[in-house]
Design a protein around this motif. Structure first.
Motif, PDB file in Angstrom:
ATOM      1  N   PHE A 409       7.654  11.271 -22.976  1.00 18.28           N
ATOM      2  CA  PHE A 409       6.998  10.213 -22.212  1.00 18.28           C
ATOM      3  C   PHE A 409       6.675  10.700 -20.797  1.00 18.28           C
ATOM      4  CE2 PHE A 409       7.166   6.434 -19.498  1.00 18.28           C
ATOM      5  CZ  PHE A 409       6.423   5.501 -20.203  1.00 18.28           C
ATOM      6  N   ASP A 410       7.655  11.314 -20.160  1.00 17.43           N
ATOM      7  CA  ASP A 410       7.449  11.839 -18.811  1.00 17.43           C
ATOM      8  C   ASP A 410       6.420  12.959 -18.791  1.00 17.43           C
ATOM      9  OD1 ASP A 410       9.263  10.055 -17.756  1.00 17.43           O
ATOM     10  OD2 ASP A 410      10.926  11.478 -17.662  1.00 17.43           O
ATOM     11  N   GLU A 411       6.447  13.777 -19.816  1.00 19.03           N
ATOM     12  CA  GLU A 411       5.497  14.889 -19.862  1.00 19.03           C
ATOM     13  C   GLU A 411       4.065  14.374 -20.034  1.00 19.03           C
ATOM     14  OE1 GLU A 411       5.157  19.131 -22.227  1.00 19.03           O
ATOM     15  OE2 GLU A 411       7.138  18.318 -21.682  1.00 19.03           O
ATOM     16  N   ILE A 412       3.914  13.285 -20.765  1.00 14.22           N
ATOM     17  CA  ILE A 412       2.593  12.674 -20.917  1.00 14.22           C
ATOM     18  C   ILE A 412       2.091  12.139 -19.579  1.00 14.22           C
ATOM     19  CG2 ILE A 412       1.371  10.706 -21.938  1.00 14.22           C
ATOM     20  CD1 ILE A 412       3.162  11.134 -24.443  1.00 14.22           C
ATOM     21  N   MET A 413       2.985  11.520 -18.804  1.00 17.33           N
ATOM     22  CA  MET A 413       2.568  11.037 -17.482  1.00 17.33           C
ATOM     23  C   MET A 413       2.172  12.190 -16.569  1.00 17.33           C
ATOM     24  SD  MET A 413       4.799   7.676 -16.499  1.00 17.33           S
ATOM     25  CE  MET A 413       6.413   8.304 -16.931  1.00 17.33           C
ATOM     26  N   GLN A 414       2.925  13.280 -16.632  1.00 13.56           N
ATOM     27  CA  GLN A 414       2.587  14.447 -15.830  1.00 13.56           C
ATOM     28  C   GLN A 414       1.216  14.983 -16.220  1.00 13.56           C
ATOM     29  OE1 GLN A 414       4.215  15.863 -13.194  1.00 13.56           O
ATOM     30  NE2 GLN A 414       2.406  17.185 -13.033  1.00 13.56           N
ATOM     31  N   ILE A 423      -0.726   6.911 -13.478  1.00 20.44           N
ATOM     32  CA  ILE A 423       0.398   6.683 -14.383  1.00 20.44           C
ATOM     33  C   ILE A 423       0.333   5.335 -15.093  1.00 20.44           C
ATOM     34  CG2 ILE A 423       1.951   8.208 -13.142  1.00 20.44           C
ATOM     35  CD1 ILE A 423       3.194   5.561 -11.954  1.00 20.44           C
ATOM     36  N   THR A 424      -0.485   4.406 -14.606  1.00 20.53           N
ATOM     37  CA  THR A 424      -0.622   3.131 -15.282  1.00 20.53           C
ATOM     38  C   THR A 424      -1.994   2.530 -15.032  1.00 20.53           C
ATOM     39  OG1 THR A 424       0.219   0.861 -15.483  1.00 20.53           O
ATOM     40  CG2 THR A 424       0.584   1.968 -13.369  1.00 20.53           C
ATOM     41  N   GLY A 425      -2.641   2.135 -16.129  1.00 22.01           N
ATOM     42  CA  GLY A 425      -3.943   1.507 -15.995  1.00 22.01           C
ATOM     43  C   GLY A 425      -3.876  -0.001 -16.059  1.00 22.01           C
ATOM     44  N   GLU A 426      -2.764  -0.539 -16.677  1.00 18.50           N
ATOM     45  CA  GLU A 426      -2.700  -1.994 -16.836  1.00 18.50           C
ATOM     46  C   GLU A 426      -1.308  -2.540 -17.101  1.00 18.50           C
ATOM     47  OE1 GLU A 426      -5.385  -2.740 -20.052  1.00 18.50           O
ATOM     48  OE2 GLU A 426      -4.155  -1.736 -21.549  1.00 18.50           O
ATOM     49  N   HIS A 427      -0.322  -1.715 -17.364  1.00 18.65           N
ATOM     50  CA  HIS A 427       1.010  -2.227 -17.688  1.00 18.65           C
ATOM     51  C   HIS A 427       1.908  -2.380 -16.474  1.00 18.65           C
ATOM     52  CE1 HIS A 427       0.709  -0.694 -22.132  1.00 18.65           C
ATOM     53  NE2 HIS A 427      -0.111  -1.684 -21.860  1.00 18.65           N
ATOM     54  N   GLY A 428       1.557  -1.766 -15.370  1.00 19.67           N
ATOM     55  CA  GLY A 428       2.375  -1.867 -14.171  1.00 19.67           C
ATOM     56  C   GLY A 428       3.423  -0.775 -14.075  1.00 19.67           C
ATOM     57  N   LEU A 432      10.256   1.314 -15.140  1.00 17.81           N
ATOM     58  CA  LEU A 432       9.995   2.466 -15.993  1.00 17.81           C
ATOM     59  C   LEU A 432       9.312   3.607 -15.262  1.00 17.81           C
ATOM     60  CD1 LEU A 432      10.238   3.420 -18.950  1.00 17.81           C
ATOM     61  CD2 LEU A 432       7.958   2.470 -19.338  1.00 17.81           C
ATOM     62  N   LYS A 433       8.431   3.288 -14.318  1.00 23.58           N
ATOM     63  CA  LYS A 433       7.592   4.331 -13.732  1.00 23.58           C
ATOM     64  C   LYS A 433       7.707   4.425 -12.216  1.00 23.58           C
ATOM     65  CE  LYS A 433       4.148   4.366 -17.410  1.00 23.58           C
ATOM     66  NZ  LYS A 433       2.709   4.375 -17.755  1.00 23.58           N
ATOM     67  N   LYS A 434       8.754   3.853 -11.643  1.00 21.57           N
ATOM     68  CA  LYS A 434       8.845   3.840 -10.180  1.00 21.57           C
ATOM     69  C   LYS A 434       8.938   5.243  -9.589  1.00 21.57           C
ATOM     70  CE  LYS A 434      12.708   2.280  -8.470  1.00 21.57           C
ATOM     71  NZ  LYS A 434      13.849   1.397  -8.143  1.00 21.57           N
ATOM     72  N   GLU A 435       9.643   6.143 -10.280  1.00 23.33           N
ATOM     73  CA  GLU A 435       9.714   7.513  -9.770  1.00 23.33           C
ATOM     74  C   GLU A 435       8.346   8.188  -9.854  1.00 23.33           C
ATOM     75  OE1 GLU A 435      12.773   9.672 -11.750  1.00 23.33           O
ATOM     76  OE2 GLU A 435      14.354   8.238 -11.228  1.00 23.33           O
ATOM     77  N   TRP A 436       7.601   7.870 -10.906  1.00 24.05           N
ATOM     78  CA  TRP A 436       6.277   8.461 -11.064  1.00 24.05           C
ATOM     79  C   TRP A 436       5.274   7.879 -10.077  1.00 24.05           C
ATOM     80  CZ3 TRP A 436       5.100  12.788 -13.475  1.00 24.05           C
ATOM     81  CH2 TRP A 436       6.038  13.304 -14.379  1.00 24.05           C
ATOM     82  N   GLU A 440       2.740   9.898  -7.570  1.00 24.22           N
ATOM     83  CA  GLU A 440       1.298   9.685  -7.528  1.00 24.22           C
ATOM     84  C   GLU A 440       0.796   9.353  -6.127  1.00 24.22           C
ATOM     85  OE1 GLU A 440      -2.086   6.649  -9.340  1.00 24.22           O
ATOM     86  OE2 GLU A 440      -0.386   7.207 -10.598  1.00 24.22           O
ATOM     87  N   ILE A 441       1.492   8.468  -5.410  1.00 22.61           N
ATOM     88  CA  ILE A 441       0.967   7.999  -4.123  1.00 22.61           C
ATOM     89  C   ILE A 441       1.475   8.809  -2.946  1.00 22.61           C
ATOM     90  CG2 ILE A 441       0.693   5.679  -5.037  1.00 22.61           C
ATOM     91  CD1 ILE A 441       3.113   4.808  -3.474  1.00 22.61           C
ATOM     92  N   GLY A 442       2.546   9.601  -3.138  1.00 21.33           N
ATOM     93  CA  GLY A 442       3.034  10.461  -2.079  1.00 21.33           C
ATOM     94  C   GLY A 442       3.899   9.750  -1.043  1.00 21.33           C
ATOM     95  N   PRO A 443       4.549  10.512  -0.162  1.00 23.30           N
ATOM     96  CA  PRO A 443       5.487   9.935   0.805  1.00 23.30           C
ATOM     97  C   PRO A 443       4.850   8.901   1.739  1.00 23.30           C
ATOM     98  CG  PRO A 443       5.742  12.323   0.694  1.00 23.30           C
ATOM     99  CD  PRO A 443       4.517  11.995  -0.094  1.00 23.30           C
ATOM    100  N   VAL A 444       3.650   9.162   2.200  1.00 25.48           N
ATOM    101  CA  VAL A 444       2.996   8.201   3.103  1.00 25.48           C
ATOM    102  C   VAL A 444       2.676   6.915   2.344  1.00 25.48           C
ATOM    103  CG1 VAL A 444       0.992   7.778   4.571  1.00 25.48           C
ATOM    104  CG2 VAL A 444       2.069  10.036   4.559  1.00 25.48           C
ATOM    105  N   GLY A 445       2.267   7.043   1.107  1.00 30.40           N
ATOM    106  CA  GLY A 445       1.996   5.864   0.286  1.00 30.40           C
ATOM    107  C   GLY A 445       3.246   5.027   0.080  1.00 30.40           C
ATOM    108  N   VAL A 446       4.367   5.684  -0.208  1.00 31.32           N
ATOM    109  CA  VAL A 446       5.632   4.958  -0.386  1.00 31.32           C
ATOM    110  C   VAL A 446       6.034   4.264   0.903  1.00 31.32           C
ATOM    111  CG1 VAL A 446       8.098   5.223  -0.834  1.00 31.32           C
ATOM    112  CG2 VAL A 446       6.439   6.451  -2.257  1.00 31.32           C
ATOM    113  N   GLU A 447       5.897   4.966   2.014  1.00 34.09           N
ATOM    114  CA  GLU A 447       6.246   4.378   3.315  1.00 34.09           C
ATOM    115  C   GLU A 447       5.393   3.139   3.597  1.00 34.09           C
ATOM    116  OE1 GLU A 447       6.082   5.636   8.046  1.00 34.09           O
ATOM    117  OE2 GLU A 447       6.009   7.183   6.499  1.00 34.09           O
ATOM    118  N   THR A 448       4.117   3.216   3.277  1.00 34.86           N
ATOM    119  CA  THR A 448       3.225   2.066   3.495  1.00 34.86           C
ATOM    120  C   THR A 448       3.607   0.904   2.598  1.00 34.86           C
ATOM    121  OG1 THR A 448       1.438   3.591   4.075  1.00 34.86           O
ATOM    122  CG2 THR A 448       0.825   1.332   3.530  1.00 34.86           C
TER     123      THR A 448
END
Length: 468
Positions: A409-414, A423-428, A432-436, A440-448
């Motif tokens: 599953f993780d390899e598919i996301m990678q 990592i998600t088009g419609e399921h959110g 399940l995907k918070k680490e991913w 995807e959004i990077g440190p600045v994205g997480v901070e925002t």
């Protein structure tokens, strides 16, 4: 971190909680029996931890939701909002000692306005119920997740869900004009509009769509409607390889066709559907493409697309003769996820969206990953969007197979990220995907994200631990 500000409920706080909630809610709206509350513990996602709620509340009014949030703020108790719990990311999973706020009883369609082409609804309205209600007015609410007979509009808004017709009509976010939202401290915020146009202020409405209950509780929504289109007709095209089917998708889009549906099912998915429903689908093919048009002359559109499929290598092209035959083909697509679950008993349903031009690379990569881990992975896809649902089938009672399922599953996301996707088009995101999401959004994205969360939920009581 915001979450660290939540105080674990002390015994005396827990003892007071039920009395305080009942002061503003009907007795039947407050559920405290552990055997009952346990049934509200999680959604449909695999590999997502779920805690034990202190209480489940089922409010009927906006004022009752406000009372719940004021109580939660006063006691510093986390609140997990829920709809029908058909989600696939763990976003609705309870945390220990939380208040589960189920909005399923707020299920009224408050208004359908054919002039303004809007519907005003409460969050517990079932997607299919709304669709049928507006159909009586000659109108159309396009977002149609596969779980549309069960999922709620509030849940659709929370996860920014999509569906089969997104290739032409777009996703939930494009139909939410305005919202009433109860904030963490119980205040009521109204966002957006009910007019056809409006650009006043920041677009807070879009901010709440897809926020998975982490910023506020949606208690009312103004939704855009469209005129009801003509009955669509569907074409089925069989291919000897998934690559040929994906080439056909690229040809269709390059030729500027606008199908109302463009779906793909691979060989594994076709076999699973046949095993479950005995529908006589062609199991000898490697991929089946379903294309639909709801134009005034769908027969001509299907003929043009059929020619493109043949040029891409389709071994057989079969246009439906009527609506009944079209619906039968769509039934097969809607059964895909249920059928794949029956293969081994448990599934992990991925939701990776890639550029359409990389769809073939995505399917090829998933096949490679399935072989690497010795697993059955079926793929169905909203091919017109590039939104794939690789579904890992496994035996949850087998520890080694479960491990391989999670790793695949993780390899598919990678793979999806490497192909320029998301990592998600419609399921959110949920649990399940918070680490991913962070990748995807990077440190600045997480901070925002955290800064925005701080503004709306300074105590961190709204769906803590989800999204990021």
């Amino acid at each position: 971190m915001i979450m660290s500000r939540i105080e674990a409920p002390r015994d005396e706080v827990t003892g007071n909680l039920l009395d305080l909630l009942r002061a503003g809610l009907p007795a039947e709206a407050v559920l405290a029996d552990p055997d009952v509350t346990a049934s509200y513990g999680h959604d449909m996602a695999s590999f997502c931890a779920a805690g034990t709620p202190a209480v489940v509340v089922l409010p009927h009014t906006v004022e009752q939701v406000q009372h719940v949030m004021r109580t939660a703020t006063d006691l510093r108790i986390p609140v997990v909002p829920q709809g029908a719990r058909t989600g696939l990311s763990g976003a609705a999973n309870a945390s220990d000692g939380c208040i589960v706020l189920s909005l399923t009883k707020m299920d009224r369609i408050l208004e359908i306005n054919p002039v303004d082409r809007i519907a005003v609804v409460e969050p517990g309205v079932i997607n299919a119920t709304l669709s049928r209600a507006v159909d009586e007015h000659g109108l159309f609410y396009p977002p149609d997740p596969s779980s549309w007979e069960m999922c709620t509009i509030g849940g659709n808004i929370g996860t920014a869900s999509g569906g089969l017709c997104c290739v032409k009509y777009g996703v939930t976010a494009e139909y939410v004009l305005g919202l009433d939202v109860v904030l963490a401290d119980g205040r009521l915020l109204s966002t957006g509009r009910r007019t056809a146009k409006g650009v006043a202020g920041y677009d807070l409405t879009r901010l709440f769509v897809g926020s998975e209950g982490s910023l506020g509780i949606v208690v009312r929504a103004v939704l855009a409607l469209k005129p009801k289109p003509p009955q669509q007709l569907v074409l089925a095209a069989e291919f000897a390889s998934a690559a040929d089917a994906c080439d056909a998708v690229c040809r269709i889009m390059t030729a500027r066709h606008v199908p109302s549906l463009l779906e793909l099912m691979d060989r594994t998915t076709l076999k699973a559907v046949n095993d479950l429903a005995h529908m006589g689908l062609p199991e000898t093919t490697e991929a089946l493409l379903l294309v639909a048009f709801d134009t005034p002359d769908p027969t001509a559109d299907l003929a043009a697309v059929g020619a493109l499929c043949e040029a891409a290598g389709a071994t057989q092209v079969v246009p439906a003769d009527d609506a009944a035959e079209s619906e039968l083909l769509l039934k097969a697509r809607r059964l895909s996820l249920t059928a794949l679950e029956a293969v081994k008993g448990t599934t992990m349903i991925d939701d990776v969206c890639v550029p359409r031009s990389r769809l073939g690379d995505m399917l090829e990569g998933v096949e490679r990953i399935a072989g690497k881990y010795g697993l059955t992975i079926g793929v169905c896809a909203h091919a017109g969007d590039g939104n794939t649902h690789p579904t890992v089938c496994f035996d949850a009672q087998d520890p080694d197979e479960s491990r391989r399922a999670r790793e695949s599953f993780d390899e598919i996301m990678q793979l999806g990220l490497e192909l320029g996707g998301t990592i998600t088009g419609e399921h959110g995101v949920g649990l399940l995907k918070k680490e991913w999401l962070a990748r995807e959004i990077g440190p600045v994205g997480v901070e925002t994200h955290r800064a925005i969360k701080q503004v709306f939920d300074p105590l961190g009581i709204l769906n803590p631990g989800k999204v990021f």
